[in-house]
Design a protein around this motif. Structure first.
Motif, PDB file in Angstrom:
ATOM      1  N   LEU A 111      10.454  -5.541  49.174  1.00 58.43           N
ATOM      2  CA  LEU A 111       9.719  -6.657  48.571  1.00 58.43           C
ATOM      3  C   LEU A 111      10.605  -7.886  48.455  1.00 58.43           C
ATOM      4  CD1 LEU A 111       7.955  -4.735  45.693  1.00 58.43           C
ATOM      5  CD2 LEU A 111       6.842  -5.716  47.688  1.00 58.43           C
ATOM      6  N   ASP A 148      10.913   5.586  47.915  1.00 58.23           N
ATOM      7  CA  ASP A 148      12.366   5.700  47.810  1.00 58.23           C
ATOM      8  C   ASP A 148      12.758   7.030  48.457  1.00 58.23           C
ATOM      9  OD1 ASP A 148      12.388   3.366  46.325  1.00 58.23           O
ATOM     10  OD2 ASP A 148      12.657   4.385  44.391  1.00 58.23           O
ATOM     11  N   SER A 161      11.467  -0.451  47.265  1.00 57.45           N
ATOM     12  CA  SER A 161      11.097  -1.702  46.611  1.00 57.45           C
ATOM     13  C   SER A 161      11.973  -2.865  47.040  1.00 57.45           C
ATOM     14  CB  SER A 161      11.148  -1.531  45.088  1.00 57.45           C
ATOM     15  OG  SER A 161      12.432  -1.112  44.677  1.00 57.45           O
ATOM     16  N   HIS A 172       6.681   3.080  45.326  1.00 59.89           N
ATOM     17  CA  HIS A 172       6.110   1.893  44.709  1.00 59.89           C
ATOM     18  C   HIS A 172       5.039   1.375  45.657  1.00 59.89           C
ATOM     19  CE1 HIS A 172      10.199   2.307  43.138  1.00 59.89           C
ATOM     20  NE2 HIS A 172       9.783   1.707  42.041  1.00 59.89           N
TER      21      HIS A 172
END
Length: 252
Positions: free
Chosen positions: A39, A58, A36, A17
């Motif tokens: 974040l 990932d 992610s 991502h």
């Protein structure tokens, strides 16, 4: 935020991502394996807001990446470093075109990538110490708990291992996959650490049990060392950690 796809060197489909625009910063996650999540809990949003294109892969076995169940072929030694190098190649990034960072397990993989010739402009090794990087890679609480889960061994209620098992269950990844990811890790000898010349920041929480992070920094020829408030978990979300990252990345 959608997932982008790339292929590992062994053909396994992997995902990343990203957020923000500007100079690329590849940021590798910790034991939870899902980029992610950085974040939600870590410094990624602030880094993006300050002019960085933050790339969040990932790990294989986690999140939107494939989860091979051929446990011999799917998780060979040093495969997470292989995957990181494949991502750099997929993004078309040459020598010095990007920065590279990671927290905890991700920091261990950053060191592996550097030892194997990755050439970021700057590298961040956070939440990690010398023993975990250069010593035996098996063992430790996570490995012990995952082994118990895979084997169906009883875990004492209300113990630290029981709390770790609860955390592992929240990740939602097959414990067999997680165990094989851990078993794929290889150490980086001290001689190899001394040969890493990329400017590096070694950052650690002042209450982190990895108290030998300063020894890791001392072995890297071109490293800065900083302590931030917090233990291994809370330091990751500390504003001081994000500030240390930003200050270091601005030193060009």
């Amino acid at each position: 935020m959608g997932a982008y796809r790339f292929t590992g060197r062994d053909g396994v489909e992997l995902a990343w991502h990203e957020i923000g625009s500007g100079r690329p910063l590849i940021l590798l996650p910790g034991f939870g394996g899902v980029g992610s999540l950085m974040l939600e809990y870590g410094p990624a949003r602030l880094l993006a807001a300050q002019g960085h294109r933050v790339v969040l892969p990932d790990f294989r076995g986690y999140g939107d990446s494939a989860k091979p169940h051929d446990f011999v072929a799917g998780y060979p030694p040093d495969v997470l470093a292989d995957d990181g190098i494949a991502l750099v190649e997929q993004l078309g990034l040459g020598d010095g075109d990007y920065d590279l960072g990671g927290y905890s397990l991700g920091a261990r993989i950053v060191v592996r990538m550097l030892a194997r010739g990755a050439t970021p402009g700057r590298a961040i090794v956070a939440g990690q110490g010398l023993a975990k990087v250069s010593g035996p890679q098996a063992g430790g609480a996570n490995h012990r708990v995952l082994t118990a889960l895979v084997n169906g061994t009883a875990i004492e209620p209300d113990s630290p291992d029981a709390r770790a098992a609860q955390m592992i269950s929240k990740i939602g990844t097959d414990p067999r996959v997680m165990l094989h990811v851990l078993d794929s890790l290889v150490p980086t000898p001290e001689a190899a650490l001394r040969a890493i010349t990329v400017p590096a920041l070694v950052a650690i929480g002042d209450q982190d049990e990895r108290a030998d992070a300063d020894l890791l920094a001392a072995l890297l020829p071109n490293a800065e060392f900083v302590r931030v408030p917090g233990d291994h978990g809370s330091a990751f979300a500390a504003p001081e950690l994000a500030t240390a990252f930003l200050t270091f990345l601005a030193e060009r």
